[in-house]
Design a protein around this motif. Structure first.
Motif, PDB file in Angstrom:
ATOM      1  N   VAL A   1       4.558   7.573   1.658  1.00 51.97           N
ATOM      2  CA  VAL A   1       5.041   6.427   2.419  1.00 51.97           C
ATOM      3  C   VAL A   1       4.511   5.161   1.756  1.00 51.97           C
ATOM      4  O   VAL A   1       3.401   5.147   1.232  1.00 51.97           O
ATOM      5  CB  VAL A   1       4.592   6.506   3.895  1.00 51.97           C
ATOM      6  N   ARG A   2       5.323   4.124   1.795  1.00 52.03           N
ATOM      7  CA  ARG A   2       4.964   2.858   1.173  1.00 52.03           C
ATOM      8  C   ARG A   2       5.188   1.732   2.176  1.00 52.03           C
ATOM      9  O   ARG A   2       6.213   1.705   2.873  1.00 52.03           O
ATOM     10  CB  ARG A   2       5.820   2.646  -0.085  1.00 52.03           C
ATOM     11  N   ALA A   3       4.217   0.815   2.242  1.00 50.55           N
ATOM     12  CA  ALA A   3       4.310  -0.320   3.161  1.00 50.55           C
ATOM     13  C   ALA A   3       4.184  -1.614   2.372  1.00 50.55           C
ATOM     14  O   ALA A   3       3.359  -1.714   1.465  1.00 50.55           O
ATOM     15  CB  ALA A   3       3.224  -0.246   4.216  1.00 50.55           C
ATOM     16  N   LYS A   4       4.987  -2.598   2.726  1.00 51.59           N
ATOM     17  CA  LYS A   4       4.958  -3.894   2.053  1.00 51.59           C
ATOM     18  C   LYS A   4       5.034  -5.000   3.089  1.00 51.59           C
ATOM     19  O   LYS A   4       5.874  -4.969   3.994  1.00 51.59           O
ATOM     20  CB  LYS A   4       6.122  -4.018   1.065  1.00 51.59           C
ATOM     21  N   PHE A   5       4.144  -6.006   2.927  1.00 52.29           N
ATOM     22  CA  PHE A   5       4.119  -7.126   3.865  1.00 52.29           C
ATOM     23  C   PHE A   5       4.068  -8.440   3.101  1.00 52.29           C
ATOM     24  O   PHE A   5       3.595  -8.485   1.959  1.00 52.29           O
ATOM     25  CB  PHE A   5       2.906  -7.022   4.788  1.00 52.29           C
TER      26      PHE A   5
ATOM     27  N   GLU B   1      12.298  -3.240   6.778  1.00 53.43           N
ATOM     28  CA  GLU B   1      11.911  -4.117   5.684  1.00 53.43           C
ATOM     29  C   GLU B   1      10.491  -3.863   5.199  1.00 53.43           C
ATOM     30  O   GLU B   1      10.134  -4.255   4.091  1.00 53.43           O
ATOM     31  CB  GLU B   1      12.039  -5.584   6.116  1.00 53.43           C
ATOM     32  N   ASN B   2       9.687  -3.213   6.000  1.00 58.85           N
ATOM     33  CA  ASN B   2       8.274  -3.046   5.668  1.00 58.85           C
ATOM     34  C   ASN B   2       7.888  -1.636   5.227  1.00 58.85           C
ATOM     35  O   ASN B   2       6.915  -1.472   4.490  1.00 58.85           O
ATOM     36  CB  ASN B   2       7.402  -3.445   6.864  1.00 58.85           C
ATOM     37  N   PHE B   3       8.632  -0.620   5.659  1.00 57.28           N
ATOM     38  CA  PHE B   3       8.199   0.742   5.398  1.00 57.28           C
ATOM     39  C   PHE B   3       9.284   1.543   4.695  1.00 57.28           C
ATOM     40  O   PHE B   3      10.471   1.464   5.045  1.00 57.28           O
ATOM     41  CB  PHE B   3       7.807   1.449   6.697  1.00 57.28           C
ATOM     42  N   THR B   4       8.832   2.330   3.700  1.00 52.95           N
ATOM     43  CA  THR B   4       9.716   3.199   2.931  1.00 52.95           C
ATOM     44  C   THR B   4       9.064   4.569   2.796  1.00 52.95           C
ATOM     45  O   THR B   4       7.865   4.672   2.513  1.00 52.95           O
ATOM     46  CB  THR B   4       9.972   2.623   1.523  1.00 52.95           C
TER      47      THR B   4
ATOM     48  N   ALA C   1       0.851  -1.186   0.000  1.00 54.01           N
ATOM     49  CA  ALA C   1       0.000   0.000   0.000  1.00 54.01           C
ATOM     50  C   ALA C   1       0.886   1.234   0.000  1.00 54.01           C
ATOM     51  O   ALA C   1       1.964   1.237   0.622  1.00 54.01           O
ATOM     52  CB  ALA C   1      -0.929   0.006   1.216  1.00 54.01           C
ATOM     53  N   SER C   2       0.452   2.246  -0.693  1.00 56.67           N
ATOM     54  CA  SER C   2       1.198   3.503  -0.705  1.00 56.67           C
ATOM     55  C   SER C   2       0.223   4.674  -0.656  1.00 56.67           C
ATOM     56  O   SER C   2      -0.911   4.584  -1.139  1.00 56.67           O
ATOM     57  CB  SER C   2       2.091   3.615  -1.947  1.00 56.67           C
TER      58      SER C   2
END
Length: 912
Positions: A908-912, A868-871, A191-192
């Motif tokens: 912000v970008r989140a990846k799981f 590792e999850n948030f950028t 999600a971003s």
């Protein structure tokens, strides 16, 4: 099937495809030619890693293909797909409202490039925000702004041909790929959210996107769902002179010979609210190791609400006093008397949509035989809503036009508004174009791995497509558009309908002294006021006006001479791949042939010429007798093409690779050039004339040569030099052709103006690219890298000495840094001056070609991985506020100066 019934000749291939549905087949590849493609991939999960992998693929491939790719799921290197494509060597873009929209490759404009979605032809409707009297164009050029980057996995630009590659592109074939669950097996959620700030409006709008993907049952079944929402409140400012035309009229009682005379000067402020909502759904199933089936769907809706506040000034030679001309005989100063000082406004609320469906199945039938079946459909629609309004008000007055100092924006001086002066009604109308494009396609492809001497692989198959374009233009019924302006006494408008528009530093980035304030209004309110009975009573013929109002008022009346074009294509192909060694130098070769049968039907209706009757008073003059109603017109056309291709490469050393390719390619004429309608006039028997489109147009064909040398001197670093040449026949020109009409009163000879395939053009040029990673520098400088490429092109035409439309040099310089979770990229792109429209003759007046001047844009992007999850990331577009400038034959004949301003984003970008 979306568009029409297939012709009988195509039934065997359709039967074969339908039978193929019963066969288990395997998963679709994400590129058109798999491991045979030469792919220069940018930014695949990290800048440096992606560039190293792309270099390795480039080195071992057969075809010439460049590409862009997402850095990660839902993460693209630019805000727009077209903006990313321009980083590729030889690719340039056209912008609308500051956003990349149309793509030119090696000097070949958007209509010469085919755009595919996952290898499938894609319907298109062009720009939904266009407020132009021509309406939304119906052509083959694909507008990239309807596709969100967050849903795109990559895009490949195929610069050379092969038998398997879909025909239709003299420039390049661009294949856009979307995400699929089997690309990243297991659970994936991304999600971003970012805030986009537009400096021209000072407004910030949100952009949201998300992707969820998962695979089940030991990765045999997968589902992916994605969604992207885009909002932008934008503004651009434009100084506009439509064109300079050549006239020999007297100016203020004196003749200056042939002069360049500006048609007008308008100041335009366009404000827009853009909203796009897009999504995809993909399901994949692989019941066995040899079988994968994919079902996918994409939807995108793009709504644009906008208005233009315009301060227009219309120029006519007869109103000129005190003219001043420069050394090129261009008018650079004049006082204009007995004119109207006007204000103008346009409002629009347009919507466009794209739906694309596809089913793909692949089957490894045997160890050496692989089959693929693909069935797809897409539909694009553009709805103008109530249409875009075009309303002018004004008052009698005078003004002066001054461009003597060579400034981009002229100085306009207007007389003062006197007590008692009132703004009066002028031209008032609504206009709009409704466009539908529907495409159905099916493909059956085969790949055989063989061992027959140097022959190692054979590809063969059949492709079928059926496409229908419907275009309906409409506008306010004729009398109402001009009836108020042509009234013997102009109808006054109350002051309560007007406000003072403040342009607030109009075109601050350009030279000159523009006007910053002028009257403005709501076009709906003006039309409502003019529709009142007491206002209609002020007209010269109120009863006639009431009759028109009773039918449609200012509403849009569809033009009954609408038309549609249906095009069916059957293609058969075969590719033969050979490998071997010449001494100790490995070589590879792919020889292919593609046969294409195209059949088109153009149908519509028009008022028919029934007869010509002689004049009672003037000898040799005739008057036309037309039908009372519209009558149907239908014209069919067909043509066949053989398209051979040869792609070869040889490894001279372990680091030096040479490539060569020859091919024949074709591009079909624009669909909007294939209308079946023709207008026939009357007049002198020996001077009868008419005009129309041409449904019998043949395709453009091109003989292509590509040569390149590539040096891979270090890991992640290389240099490449390429030469290309295209000999194009069938390039369109406009000719006057003799036609004989047999009418009840006799046979008559007409001279009809139509587009025809009459010209030839040669395009040649070279490309240079270098990619270098400074891995040997001490820390932290070992994260640095640079990419530089340039393209030089030239053309010669049998028609004139003008360059090809869209032809121009381009350069890219990209500096990047990547280390320890931090990424930074600074990208510079320059496109040199190019011809946008050719010279035009209208009646006795002529104008020269229009050019887009040099344009250089600087963009920046960066990100930091918190964990590792948030950028967190930021983006900046057009940092230096570069202006788009268009001019005519001479540089001081400025036609347009457009300022769109910088844009910035933080997210912000989140990846799981």
């Amino acid at each position: 099937m979306l568009a029409g019934k297939p012709k009988l000749a195509y039934l065997p291939i359709l039967v074969a495809c339908n039978l193929g549905l019963a066969l288990p087949v395997m998963a679709q590849e994400q590129t058109l030619q798999g491991e045979d493609a030469q792919v220069e991939v940018i930014n695949v999960r990290g800048i440096k890693g992606s560039l190293i992998r792309s270099m390795d693929i480039k080195r071992g491939s057969a075809n010439v293909v460049d590409a862009i790719s997402a850095e990660d799921i839902g993460k693209f290197p630019d805000q727009n797909v077209a903006e990313s494509l321009q980083r590729i060597t030889g690719v340039s873009i056209d912008r609308e409202g500051g956003e990349g929209q149309l793509v030119t490759v090696r000097g070949m404009g958007p209509e010469f490039n085919a755009v595919l979605l996952n290898g499938r032809m894609l319907a298109t409707v062009g720009d939904p925000s266009s407020m132009s009297w021509e309406g939304t164009p119906g052509g083959r050029a694909f507008s990239f702004d309807i596709l969100p980057t967050e849903l795109i996995n990559g895009a490949e630009v195929y610069k050379t041909q092969s038998g398997e590659l879909q025909e239709g592109a003299i420039g390049a074939t661009i294949n856009i790929t979307t995400m699929r669950p089997f690309d990243n097996k297991g659970f994936q959620a991304v999600a971003s959210a970012k805030a986009l700030y537009d400096e021209m409006t000072g407004k910030t709008k949100p952009q949201l996107s998300g992707v969820i993907s998962n695979t089940f049952d030991d990765d045999k079944f997968g589902v992916l769902v994605s969604l992207a929402s885009y909002q932008r409140e934008s503004r651009y400012e434009e100084a506009n002179t439509a064109y300079y035309f050549k006239v020999t009229d007297d100016l203020d009682g004196q003749n200056y010979g042939e002069i360049y005379f500006p048609r007008n000067y308008d100041q335009i402020v366009q404000s827009e609210d853009r909203e796009r909502l897009s999504g995809t759904f993909v399901a994949q199933y692989a019941p066995t190791d040899n079988l994968t089936m994919t079902l996918d769907y994409m939807h995108s809706t793009y709504d644009v609400t906008g208005r233009q506040d315009i301060y227009p000034s219309w120029f006519t030679p007869g109103n000129v006093r005190n003219p001043v001309l420069d050394e090129n005989n261009t008018l650079i100063y004049a006082d204009f008397v007995d004119v109207y000082v006007e204000s103008m406004a346009r409002q629009s609320d347009a919507s466009s949509s794209l739906d694309a469906y596809g089913f793909n199945a692949e089957w490894q039938a045997t160890e050496n035989w692989r089959m693929e079946l693909d069935i797809s459909a897409s539909k694009a629609e553009s709805d103008p809503g109530k249409g875009w309004s075009d309303v002018v008000v004004g008052r009698p007055g005078t003004f002066s036009y001054d461009r003597q100092q060579g400034q981009q924006v002229p100085t306009m001086t207007f007389d003062q508004l006197r007590p008692g002066d009132t703004l009066t009604a002028g031209w008032t109308s609504l206009q709009g174009t409704k466009l539908e494009d529907e495409v159905f396609g099916t493909k059956l492809d085969n790949r055989l791995y063989v061992e027959a001497g140097p022959l190692v692989e054979v590809k063969f198959g059949a492709h079928y497509s059926d496409r229908t374009l419907n275009k309906v233009y409409g506008e306010t019924e004729g009398p109402l558009s001009w009836i108020y302006a042509d009234n013997s006494v102009r109808v006054p408008l109350p002051d309560s309908l007007f406000d003072l528009f403040d342009a607030d530093g109009f075109l601050s980035g350009a030279s000159g002294s523009p006007v910053n304030q002028w009257p403005t209004f709501n076009t709906d309110e003006i039309m409502a006021y003019l529709s009142r009975d007491e206002v209609i009573a002020l007209l010269d013929d109120p009863e006639a006006a009431k009759a028109v109002f009773s039918r449609n008022g200012f509403g849009i009346v569809p033009d009954q001479s609408a038309y549609e074009v249906n095009e069916e294509v059957l293609a058969l192909y075969a590719d033969f791949k050979l490998e071997g060694e010449l001494g100790d130098m490995p070589w590879g070769l792919v020889a292919g042939m593609r046969y294409v049968d195209t059949q088109s039907t153009s149908s519509g209706q028009q008022i028919a010429l029934l007869d010509l009757q002689p004049s009672q008073n003037e000898p040799n003059k005739v008057f036309a007798v037309y039908s009372d109603d519209y009558v149907p017109v239908e014209i069919s056309n067909s043509y066949q093409d053989w398209l051979p291709s040869l792609n070869a490469n040889i490894n001279f050393t372990e680091t030096l690779v040479g490539r060569g390719a020859i091919s024949r390619s074709m591009t079909r004429p624009e669909l909007n050039e294939m209308s079946p309608l023709t207008s026939y006039g009357d007049g002198q028997i020996d001077g009868l004339s008419g005009s129309g489109s041409n449904p019998l147009l043949a395709p453009y064909t091109s003989e292509n040569l590509d040569l390149s040398l590539e040096w891979y001197y270090e890991e992640g670093s290389y240099a490449a030099l390429a030469y290309f040449s295209k000999d194009i026949d069938g390039y369109l020109g406009t000719s006057v052709l003799p036609e004989t009409l047999n009418l009840p009163s006799g046979s008559y000879k007409y001279e009809i103006s139509r587009p025809v395939n009459e010209n030839s053009t040669k395009v040649d040029g070279y490309e240079f690219a270098v990619q270098h990673m400074f891995t040997t520098l001490p820390e932290p400088f070992d994260g640095l890298g640079v990419i530089f490429n340039l393209t030089k092109v030239d053309s010669k035409s049998s028609e004139d000495n003008l360059p090809l439309i869209g032809l121009g040099d381009s350069q890219n310089l990209i500096l990047f840094y990547e280390k320890d979770g931090f990424q930074l990229r600074l990208a510079y792109n320059n496109r040199s001056r190019f011809l946008q429209t050719k010279p035009v003759t209208t009646g006795s007046r002529q104008r020269d070609g229009h050019y887009v001047d040099d344009f250089a844009q600087l963009d920046i992007s960066g990100s930091y991985d918190i964990n590792e999850n948030f950028t967190v990331f930021f983006e900046g577009i057009n940092l230096t506020n570069e202006l788009t400038v268009k001019s005519a034959e001479y540089a001081n004949q400025t036609l347009q100066v457009i300022e769109t301003g910088p844009r910035y984003a933080l997210g912000v970008r989140a990846k799981f």
